[in-house]
Design an enzyme around this catalytic site. Structure first.
Site, PDB file in Angstrom:
ATOM      1  N   GLY A  40       0.871  -1.182   0.000  1.00 49.51           N
ATOM      2  CA  GLY A  40       0.000   0.000   0.000  1.00 49.51           C
ATOM      3  C   GLY A  40       0.899   1.219   0.000  1.00 49.51           C
ATOM      4  N   GLY A 223      11.413   7.892 -12.920  1.00 45.49           N
ATOM      5  CA  GLY A 223      11.893   6.514 -12.855  1.00 45.49           C
ATOM      6  C   GLY A 223      13.406   6.452 -13.003  1.00 45.49           C
ATOM      7  N   ASP A 253       7.450   4.716  -3.716  1.00 42.19           N
ATOM      8  CA  ASP A 253       7.164   4.911  -2.292  1.00 42.19           C
ATOM      9  C   ASP A 253       8.463   5.030  -1.485  1.00 42.19           C
ATOM     10  OD1 ASP A 253       4.479   4.650  -2.958  1.00 42.19           O
ATOM     11  OD2 ASP A 253       4.535   2.472  -2.657  1.00 42.19           O
TER      12      ASP A 253
HETATM   13  O1  RIB Z   1       3.481   1.576  -4.936  1.00 42.28           O
HETATM   14  C1  RIB Z   1       3.466   0.192  -4.723  1.00 42.28           C
HETATM   15  C2  RIB Z   1       2.225  -0.189  -4.002  1.00 42.28           C
HETATM   16  O2  RIB Z   1       1.116   0.099  -4.819  1.00 42.28           O
HETATM   17  C3  RIB Z   1       2.104  -1.647  -3.657  1.00 42.28           C
HETATM   18  O3  RIB Z   1       2.636  -1.946  -2.400  1.00 42.28           O
HETATM   19  C4  RIB Z   1       0.618  -1.904  -3.779  1.00 42.28           C
HETATM   20  O4  RIB Z   1       0.049  -2.263  -2.567  1.00 42.28           O
HETATM   21  C5  RIB Z   1       0.008  -0.633  -4.351  1.00 42.28           C
HETATM   22  O5  RIB Z   1      -0.588   0.136  -3.388  1.00 42.28           O
END
Ligand code: RIB
Length: 309
Positions: A40, A223, A253
């Site tokens: 997430g 990227g 993330d």
């Molecule tokens: O950005 C990667 C994430 O996107 C994954 O962990 C998946 O859960 C989605 O939310």
């Protein structure tokens, strides 16, 4: 004292299939490997910051299924404050089936589940704790009203914010203009501005169109080509760090969560983005999302190895 970061966002259970190729419609293809992990975008960014030693509070919702307790335990394992991680009765947790191809590139489906129940009223209930934070981090895997409400709340309380507009969704530029940092990738930037973003020159033009509408700092992530920092005064390139990718899932993330950690401690935007680029590049050399993020000690070693002699 360590600065405090709040993440108002999602958590998902990542179901990662490592495929040799994607199946065509109606076709069954055997894949060589599978991993389940905590993911997430919100949770990943929270864990990246926490692994680097930040004091992090998570505001999110889990379901009342078999995944919920493991997600909460996972946050606690990394020292993330779970006061505002709440269970939604009768709802599934967020789930993300992910497909990683041999090139390391990924395709992701998300089923929001309980994340769709994180509402503006939840931000109000967490207000006293949120006011003690130095930075609030958001993404778009929770209802957009909650994101807009959090932005207004942060602005009213003098708290800096990062909005990572992922996954791509249309946004009201006026409503997001109050964030401190806006961090789209090329796809997200194109969707939000309605402008073509095929190359860097177009990315700069599109980012400048957002700056013209009041956004202070737009960080366009490119990227493997690094990032661009666009403000009213300047356009600056953040150079990429070259690595051989194994699994790119969660790299964005890693970049945002680590940037939040470095920035909140130093207030040095470009220095923090440079370190975040290294942190994210390292993450794609390992499988998984949160499992691929370096700890503070591992990152210190990486920095030393990448510093000019
Ligand atoms: O950005 C990667 C994430 O996107 C994954 O962990 C998946 O859960 C989605 O939310």
């Amino acid at each position: 004292m360590s600065r405090r970061i709040a993440v108002v966002g999602s958590n998902m259970v990542d179901l990662i299939s490592y495929v040799t190729r994607m199946p065509d419609r109606g076709e069954t293809v055997e894949a060589p490997d599978f991993r389940m992990g905590c993911g997430g975008k919100g949770a990943n960014q929270a864990v990246a910051a926490a692994k680097l030693g930040a004091d992090v509070m998570m505001v999110t919702k889990v379901g009342d299924d078999v995944f919920a307790d493991n997600t909460i335990a996972n946050f606690r394992r990394f020292g993330v404050d779970t006061t505002w991680v709440e269970k939604v009765p009768g709802t599934s947790s967020g789930v993300a089936p992910i497909f990683v191809e041999p090139s390391g590139e990924n395709s992701i489906l998300i089923i929001k589940g309980a994340n769709a129940h994180l509402l503006p009223a939840d931000i109000d209930r967490a207000a006293a704790d949120l006011k003690r934070c130095d930075l609030i981090l958001m993404q778009l895997e929770v209802p957009i009203e909650t994101v807009y409400h959090t932005i207004d709340f942060a602005k009213a309380n003098g708290i800096e914010t990062i909005l990572n507009p992922a996954p791509a969704a249309p946004l009201d530029p006026e409503k997001v203009s109050k964030v401190t940092f806006f961090t789209p990738n090329q796809t997200e930037l194109a969707l939000i501005t309605g402008l073509p973003v095929g190359d860097e020159a177009e990315a700069v033009t599109a980012a400048k169109s957002l700056v013209a509408r009041g956004l202070r700092t737009v960080v366009v992530t490119l990227g493997a080509r690094g990032a661009l920092v666009v403000t009213a005064e300047s356009v600056t390139r953040v150079p990429p760090v070259a690595v051989t990718p194994k699994d790119t899932t969660g790299a964005g993330d890693a970049f945002i969560g680590s940037f939040a950690r470095f920035y909140v401690e130093s207030r040095d935007v470009l220095g923090s983005l440079g370190k975040a680029a290294l942190y994210a590049a390292d993450s794609i050399t390992k499988p998984g999302t949160q499992t691929s993020y370096a700890t503070a000690e591992e990152f210190a070693a990486l920095m030393a190895a990448n510093s000019p002699a």
